[in-house]
Scaffold this motif. Structure first.
Motif, short mmCIF file in Angstrom:
data_model
loop_
_atom_site.label_atom_id
_atom_site.label_comp_id
_atom_site.label_asym_id
_atom_site.label_seq_id
_atom_site.Cartn_x
_atom_site.Cartn_y
_atom_site.Cartn_z
N ASN A 1 -89.65 -47.71 13.97
CA ASN A 1 -88.73 -48.63 13.32
C ASN A 1 -89.00 -50.03 13.85
OD1 ASN A 1 -86.48 -50.21 12.53
ND2 ASN A 1 -85.18 -48.38 12.39
N GLU A 2 -89.83 -50.76 13.13
CA GLU A 2 -90.26 -52.09 13.58
C GLU A 2 -89.09 -53.06 13.72
OE1 GLU A 2 -93.21 -55.60 12.03
OE2 GLU A 2 -93.71 -53.53 11.51
N TYR A 3 -88.12 -52.96 12.81
CA TYR A 3 -86.98 -53.88 12.87
C TYR A 3 -86.14 -53.59 14.12
CZ TYR A 3 -83.32 -56.99 11.21
OH TYR A 3 -82.41 -58.02 11.09
N LEU A 4 -85.92 -52.31 14.41
CA LEU A 4 -85.18 -51.95 15.63
C LEU A 4 -85.95 -52.39 16.87
CD1 LEU A 4 -82.86 -50.66 17.16
CD2 LEU A 4 -83.92 -48.42 16.75
N ASP A 5 -87.27 -52.26 16.86
CA ASP A 5 -88.09 -52.76 17.97
C ASP A 5 -87.88 -54.26 18.17
OD1 ASP A 5 -89.30 -50.48 18.99
OD2 ASP A 5 -91.08 -50.67 17.72
N THR A 6 -87.79 -54.99 17.07
CA THR A 6 -87.59 -56.44 17.14
C THR A 6 -86.21 -56.77 17.69
OG1 THR A 6 -89.09 -56.69 15.26
CG2 THR A 6 -87.75 -58.59 15.82
N LEU A 7 -85.20 -56.03 17.25
CA LEU A 7 -83.86 -56.21 17.82
C LEU A 7 -83.85 -55.86 19.31
CD1 LEU A 7 -81.61 -54.68 15.00
CD2 LEU A 7 -81.74 -57.11 15.65
N HIS A 8 -84.57 -54.80 19.66
CA HIS A 8 -84.64 -54.40 21.08
C HIS A 8 -85.29 -55.50 21.90
CE1 HIS A 8 -86.29 -51.69 24.45
NE2 HIS A 8 -85.10 -52.11 24.76
N ASN A 9 -86.36 -56.09 21.41
CA ASN A 9 -87.00 -57.18 22.13
C ASN A 9 -86.03 -58.35 22.30
OD1 ASN A 9 -89.50 -58.34 23.35
ND2 ASN A 9 -89.14 -59.84 21.75
N ALA A 10 -85.21 -58.62 21.29
CA ALA A 10 -84.23 -59.70 21.38
C ALA A 10 -83.23 -59.45 22.51
CB ALA A 10 -83.48 -59.85 20.05
N VAL A 11 -82.73 -58.22 22.58
CA VAL A 11 -81.78 -57.87 23.65
C VAL A 11 -82.48 -57.88 25.00
CG1 VAL A 11 -80.18 -56.10 24.51
CG2 VAL A 11 -80.37 -56.50 22.04
N GLU A 12 -83.68 -57.32 25.04
CA GLU A 12 -84.45 -57.28 26.29
C GLU A 12 -84.76 -58.68 26.79
OE1 GLU A 12 -86.42 -55.10 29.40
OE2 GLU A 12 -85.07 -54.41 27.82
N ASP A 13 -85.10 -59.60 25.88
CA ASP A 13 -85.39 -60.98 26.27
C ASP A 13 -84.19 -61.61 26.97
OD1 ASP A 13 -87.96 -60.87 25.28
OD2 ASP A 13 -87.55 -62.13 23.52
N ALA A 14 -83.02 -61.43 26.41
CA ALA A 14 -81.81 -61.98 27.03
C ALA A 14 -81.54 -61.31 28.38
CB ALA A 14 -80.60 -61.80 26.09
N PHE A 15 -81.75 -60.00 28.44
CA PHE A 15 -81.53 -59.24 29.68
C PHE A 15 -82.45 -59.72 30.80
CE2 PHE A 15 -83.06 -55.52 32.18
CZ PHE A 15 -81.92 -55.29 32.93
N ILE A 16 -83.75 -59.84 30.51
CA ILE A 16 -84.69 -60.21 31.58
C ILE A 16 -84.44 -61.65 32.06
CG2 ILE A 16 -86.44 -58.54 30.88
CD1 ILE A 16 -88.05 -61.03 29.79
#
Length: 180
Positions: free
Chosen positions: A68-83
Motif C-alpha cells: 500500500n504505497e499511500y499508507l507507506d507515504t503516510l507512515h513516512n510522514a508520521v515517522e519523519d515527525a517522530f524522528i
C-alpha cells in the motif's frame, strides 16, 4: 540504536535532497567544492543530512505497509515527525531545532506557492508531516475534515517508541481518510 548497521554515504550531484534506505545507504547531494551557497541552501543541505541521519538512528525500516504505497507515504510522514521530535528532544546537535524548523518552514513556503489544490489527497501525507511537527511554524492549509484526524494523530505521536508505533498511527490515519 546499538544494533543498527553502519551508514554508508554516497554523494550524488543529481539529487536536490537526501535519502536513506533500509540498508544504511545514505545519499547526499554532492555540491561542488567551489559552489557559492546561499544561507537557505546551506540550511537545506544540512537539514536534509541531519534528517536522514535521524532516520538511521531511529527508523526501523522493517515496518512497512503491505503493498500500500499511500499508507507507506503516510507512515513516512508520521515517522519523519517522530524522528525529528526524538532528535530535538535528545539534542542531537546544538542547533537541531532551529535547523529543522528552518528546513520545514522553507519547504512549506515553497509548497504554498506551488500547490494549487490542498484538498487533493496526494497532498495529505506532506500536510500531515508538517502538522505533526511541533517545531514547524509555517503550516499548510487543511482540507475539510482533516483537522480532527490530524489532531488525534498528533496527540498519539508522543506515545510512540518506535517505527511500529508510527505505522499504527499511519494506519489509523489511513482508515480515517477512507471514512472521510
Amino acid at each position: 540504536k546499538d544494533a543498527k548497521q553502519d551508514v554508508r554515504i554516497h554523494w550524488d550531484a543529481g539529487i536536490p535532497t537526501a535519502g536513506i534506505n533500509q540498508h544504511g545507504r545514505l545519499v547526499l547531494a554532492d555540491v561542488r567544492d567551489d559552489a557559492t551557497l546561499s544561507h537557505a541552501d546551506l540550511v537545506k543541505y544540512c537539514g536534509f543530512g541531519v534528517h536522514e541521519i535521524l532516520h538511521s538512528k531511529y527508523t526501523d525500516f522493517s515496518f512497512r505497509a503491505d503493498d500500500n504505497e499511500y499508507l507507506d507515504t503516510l507512515h513516512n510522514a508520521v515517522e519523519d515527525a517522530f524522528i525529528e521530535h526524538m532528535g530535538i528532544t535528545n539534542k542531537m546537535t546544538g542547533n537541531i531545532e532551529n535547523l529543522l524548523t528552518t528546513l520545514v518552514d522553507n519547504m512549506v513556503a515553497k509548497s504554498i506557492e506551488a500547490v494549487d489544490d490542498w484538498a487533493d489527497p496526494r497532498q495529505y501525507p506532506f500536510v500531515l508531516a508538517v502538522y505533526l511537527r511541533d517545531h514547524a511554524t509555517n503550516k499548510c492549509p487543511l482540507a475539510e475534515g482533516l483537522e480532527p484526524i490530524f489532531a488525534e494523530a498528533k496527540n498519539r505521536l508522543p506515545m510512540c517508541k518506535n517505527s511500529g508505533d508510527t505505522l499504527k498511527i499511519a494506519q489509523w490515519v489511513y482508515d480515517q481518510l477512507q471514512n472521510l
